[in-house]
Write an enzyme that holds these catalytic residues in place. Structure first.
Site: not given
Lengths: 486, 542
Positions: B230, B232, B246, B344
């Site tokens: 994944q 992000h 993040l 991520h």
């Protein structure tokens, strides 16, 4: 990319008897953090450099180090040319890695409850400010009380209060906190200064725990005696000779034209025990065109009660003091005691402005005194430096009064937070450290602005400890003498 | 073989993040449990960094079936449906455990945990503690851990799983300084988290190096869907060294909007219905497309804007974002954040059954190191729930294990020592190898993929894998070992990505025409183990 040279303290206890410093020149990206620079050293110079890091986002508390003497999170603080990077002042495992796990293991824990009860919004809001700790132990590494006692440390107190505030908690946190050294904290606020999350541990945990201890009848007897004295006399110190307030009129007019009118909050120490610096300060005001209004019904600011958790009568003291000035239409109140000043600024909600004497003088402007032929160092009172954020004004004035000023790193003298009365041995041990620091500067005298520091440090040094106002007045007298001799 | 430090216990938990600690707490109820981790317990995993929240059905107008459907749809129906069902069914119980343990989540007026909307979900079911939800969970778990019987070994890394025949019997470990040890156990739980550090731009902590995938693989376990990485949508762009950090989905959950350099709210082009709160795969691709097509910022990002929100809302709900950006000179109350996708989460991992058993006897896995729960794309808020739901399950199942031989094979230790000794003769510095690996993986196995670039990347990785690594001192040994793990995991991601000739969830193959709806895909999991690799075909091709 930019180049920077910086120094790292290296130490391998298995191979060396003492740490040494090494300098490195590295190329880093613009905006690089301390951690990025350390990683470049590891990559390009010495892969054996021991550093600890995890989240790289200021959330895990792994990478706290000292940058130029003060703790920072290496992942969040921007790297700077010439910086000195050292481990936190904790037992060093190797290089920048310190042994933090044993401290963490001793933090208080809540016992699980049978039911999953949710908290109310209000409860959550109360606990939240104490919950943001990332356990980096910066606070533990700088706490002065920890240098001379077995105090469990600021974050341990934060955790005790976090538990105590939780309705799900079943333990007696007060006794536990006392065992862990609740009364060892001098409320110097160094922990708040270095906390990456700026958690107000003294105000939100320690003083609140002391309040709870008070309700449980566990206040130290010596602290209780102070509270009884305040209740009886409105003052936290026994009077010796004539008090300051007995020696001065309600209004002191300046010598020349009036530049400014202020109210004066004298505080218990200057009123009852060491009146001379306060009287000297009045002379300095007079000379500089400042009219001083001194309400005689003013009482103790309440600081000794708030710091020791005995807050029952504090609101009454606040009301009396605020009224004393508002009833005279005062819009600016001067303090010359760091503790009173910090209390009036932070614990009061005053309809007037509160300023330290150094702030007043810099604002109003003042006549330059003659320079005294001495070398002086300056001791930062915690309640002035961190309590009021005042570092430069006293130094600026001091440099104009003495021939030579030698700086000295700030550290709590041990007198505050009720420690001098409650834990005199700790206070003396911290005072002794100050005495040693003063001796190391080689100065003839030490200057400060707090009567508690002044009184306390004087017991631990053979150098005279003087109030800045008294020193200014000496400078004025010297100037006058020189003129008279012309 | 030299004299090494040996310990034994009933359950050994490897990894001290959210899943590992939860597993250890549970396992300790059955027998002596040792928890080891590369970092200080709680600090290393990604749980402590998780910002946004924890999905759980708590209110009467939300439904478990709704959560399940959202999870399966978000996962492009590649999820193991049984695991997904376990997740949604038990997420509420596990958040209640956290409450019993003393967690302090944000509350609404009725003393119920407050919830907010997250991407790809029909109901605002994401529980939170400001934007430091993972931190709150870890602090709570640490409180429990410190008063439990679990033996904590901080900063001890597992190099290899020990095996007695087919059975996993413990682990061979290393201290920070490269001192080798061994811990024998009746059962071993892998809870080592993900591998985002394999990519040049990543949200992961420095510990997110995929060690568990490598350990499991070398021990013979099967892994699934390793290609499902994944990205992000919103990682920091600037400064360079903080790239990838993040920016929580909670920013969009609270009403943040995405704009390209032209000021267009571009999500209207890609998912007009869900806009910024579309699933992460869709938002990440949309941002990447905007940048690729020249509508990005100079630094290759887009703008994420909350300046239209009241300052108090930002201060109360997104305090960490506010603080972090201020530290980097941007006040998000008045200026937009510059963001771009960042590696991520690994949806793939060790194949597990609902009790967290892997394909190897004696080995359990939970948290990000396990595969199957999230399918091809994870919903924001499902990972924290996963750590607790499967952490507890792994702890219980491992705890109930029979007493075993607890034998550590001396030959295995010797092999490890041999590999370490060889580092002295190596030629490639681990830091150099890792830097190259990160770059080629970002370029060749990122958001958009095709067979040609995957194959080229695979060749580079294989080349790196065959170049002997160099380590001179104790601390470097661990660096070298970790670099080896990272390369192995990169290889698995590439193999999975080549095996899966379709676009699904986070995995986009530009060279494969889309011939079916994801729900009707003939493909199941990709699988990789030392003895076999391939892709499951579940139904006829259309």
């Amino acid at each position: 990319m930019k180049e920077m040279t910086f120094t790292i303290q290296r130490f391998d206890p298995a191979k060396e008897s003492a740490p040494h410093r090494e300098s490195y020149t590295v190329s880093v990206n613009d905006g690089a953090r301390v951690l990025d620079a350390l990683e470049v050293v590891r990559r390009d110079h010495d892969p054996s450099l021991a550093i600890r890091s995890c989240c790289r986002a200021g959330q895990c508390g792994s990478c706290a180090v000292r940058m130029n003497g003060s703790p920072v999170l290496a992942c969040m603080e921007e790297a700077a040319d010439g910086m000195i990077i050292e481990p936190l002042e904790l037992p060093v495992i190797r290089d920048l890695v310190t042994d933090i796990a044993p401290v963490l293991q001793r933090l208080a824990t809540i016992l699980p409850s049978e039911v999953a009860a949710g908290l109310s919004r209000e409860e959550v809001e109360l606990i939240k400010p104490l919950r943001e700790c990332i356990e980096c132990l910066s606070c533990v590494s700088v706490c002065p009380a920890l240098k001379v006692t077995d105090f469990a440390g600021p974050t341990a107190m934060r955790q005790e209060m976090r538990c105590a505030l939780d309705p799900r908690d079943t333990q007696d946190r007060i006794t536990e906190a006392i065992e862990k050294g609740l009364f060892a904290c001098t409320t110097c606020h160094r922990c708040v200064e270095v906390c990456p999350k700026e958690i107000e541990i003294p105000g939100k945990a320690i003083e609140k725990l002391r309040e709870r201890a008070n309700r449980a009848g566990l206040t130290l007897p010596r602290h209780r005696a102070v509270a009884e004295l305040i209740e009886r006399t409105g003052r936290s110190v026994e009077r010796s000779a004539a008090t300051f307030l007995e020696q001065v009129p309600e209004v002191i007019e300046p010598d020349g034209p009036v530049k400014m009118t202020i109210g004066f909050f004298v505080g218990c120490m200057f009123n009852g025990r060491v009146t001379k610096p306060a009287l000297d300060a009045m002379e300095v005001m007079k000379r500089n065109g400042i009219r001083v209004v001194i309400p005689h019904e003013q009482v103790c600011c309440g600081s000794p009660l708030i710091r020791t958790g005995q807050t029952a009568i504090v609101s009454e003291l606040k009301r009396k003091n605020i009224e004393a000035f508002t009833s005279r239409g005062i819009d600016t109140v001067m303090t010359i005691c760091a503790g009173c000043g910090a209390t009036l600024k932070k614990d009061y909600d005053t309809p007037f402005t509160v300023m330290d004497i150094t702030e007043i003088l810099l604002k109003a402007g003042y006549e330059l005194p003659a320079k005294l032929p001495i070398t002086a160092t300056y001791h930062d009172p915690c309640h002035l430096l961190r309590g009021q954020g005042i570092a430069d004004p006293p130094r600026k004035i001091l440099e104009q009064v003495v021939e030579r000023y030698i700086p000295m790193p700030a550290q709590c003298c041990g007198a505050g937070g009720g420690v001098r009365s409650g834990q005199p041995e700790e206070a003396a041990a911290l005072g002794k450290l100050r005495g040693e620091a003063i001796a190391a500067t080689g100065a003839d005298i030490v200057v400060t602005i707090c009567p508690f520091c002044e009184f306390h440090i004087q017991e631990q040094t053979d150098k005279p400890v003087k109030n800045l106002a008294s020193l200014m007045l000496e400078g004025y007298k010297k100037k006058d003498q020189a003129k008279g001799g012309d | 073989m030299g004299a090494i430090e040996k310990e034994e216990c009933h359950v050994l938990v490897i990894g001290s993040g959210g899943a590992g600690i939860r597993a250890a707490l549970e396992a300790a109820q059955y027998g002596e449990t040792i928890l080891i981790g590369k970092t200080i317990a709680g600090k290393g995993g990604c749980t402590v960094m998780a910002e946004g929240g924890y999905n759980a059905v708590l209110r009467t107008d939300d439904t478990l079936s709704g959560h399940l459907e959202d999870t399966l749809k978000g996962g492009a129906y590649l999820n193991d449906p049984v695991l997904a069902e376990v997740l949604v069914n038990e997420a509420p119980d596990r958040i209640n455990d956290l409450l019993r343990f003393g967690a302090v989540f944000d509350a609404d007026t009725t003393c119920t945990i407050a919830q907010r909307p997250f991407g790809g979900q029909r109901y605002p079911r994401t529980c939170y503690a400001g934007d430091r939800t993972g931190h709150e969970i870890v602090m709570t778990l640490l409180e429990r851990l410190r008063s439990s019987d679990v033996v904590i070994r901080n900063e001890v890394a597992a190099l290899e799983l020990a095996k007695d025949g087919d059975h996993v019997s413990g682990a061979i470990t290393s201290t920070r300084d490269g001192e080798i040890g061994a811990i024998a156990a009746d059962a071993v739980i892998l809870a080592t988290g993900g591998a985002g550090q394999i990519y040049d731009i990543s949200t992961n902590s420095t510990a997110g190096t995929g060690d568990g995938y490598a350990l499991g693989y070398r021990a013979g376990a099967e892994l699934i869907d390793m290609e499902m990485v994944q990205f992000h949508p919103t990682g920091a762009v600037h400064p360079y060294d903080a790239r990838g950090r993040l920016i929580t989905e909670a920013v969009r959950g609270e009403g943040g909007i995405l704009k390209n350099a032209l000021g267009e709210r571009f999500m209207a082009r890609y998912d007009p219905e869900r806009m910024e709160l579309s699933t992460r795969d869709v938002v990440a691709r949309s941002i990447a497309t905007e940048v690729l097509e020249g509508r990005g910022t100079e630094r290759g990002g887009v703008w994420l804007d909350v300046t239209h929100l009241p300052a108090e809302q930002i201060e109360e709900r997104l305090p960490l974002m506010l603080e972090q950006f201020l530290k980097f000179g941007v006040d998000i109350r008045t200026r937009p954040m510059e963001v771009a996708p960042t590696a991520h989460h690994m949806m793939g991992g060790l194949r597990i059954r609902p009790d967290c058993r892997t394909t190897l006897p004696g080995l359990f896995a939970c948290g990000e190191v396990a595969g199957g729960v999230h399918g091809a794309n994870r919903l924001g808020g499902n990972a924290l729930a996963e750590t607790q739901v499967f952490g507890r399950r792994a702890g219980e199942a491992a705890g109930r294990s029979e007493k075993e031989s607890r034998r550590i094979d001396p030959d295995q230790i010797e092999a490890v020592e041999g590999r370490i000794a060889a580092y002295a003769e190596g030629s490639l510095r681990p830091s150099e190898a890792v830097a190259r690996l990160k770059r080629v993986m970002w370029d060749g196995a990122g958001i958009y993929r095709d067979a040609a670039s995957l194959t080229t990347t695979r060749e580079v990785v294989l080349d790196l894998l065959s170049t002997p690594l160099f380590a001179a001192s104790g601390p470097e040994i661990l660096d070298a070992w970790t670099a080896g793990n990272m390369m192995l995991v990169a290889g698995m991601i590439l193999d999975g990505a080549l095996l899966r000739e379709e676009s699904r969830g986070a995995h986009v193959r530009r060279d494969c025409a889309v011939r079916w709806e994801v729900s009707a895909s003939p493909y199941g999991h990709t699988f990789i183990s030392p003895s076999s690799r391939g892709i499951e075909v579940l139904r006829r091709f259309p």
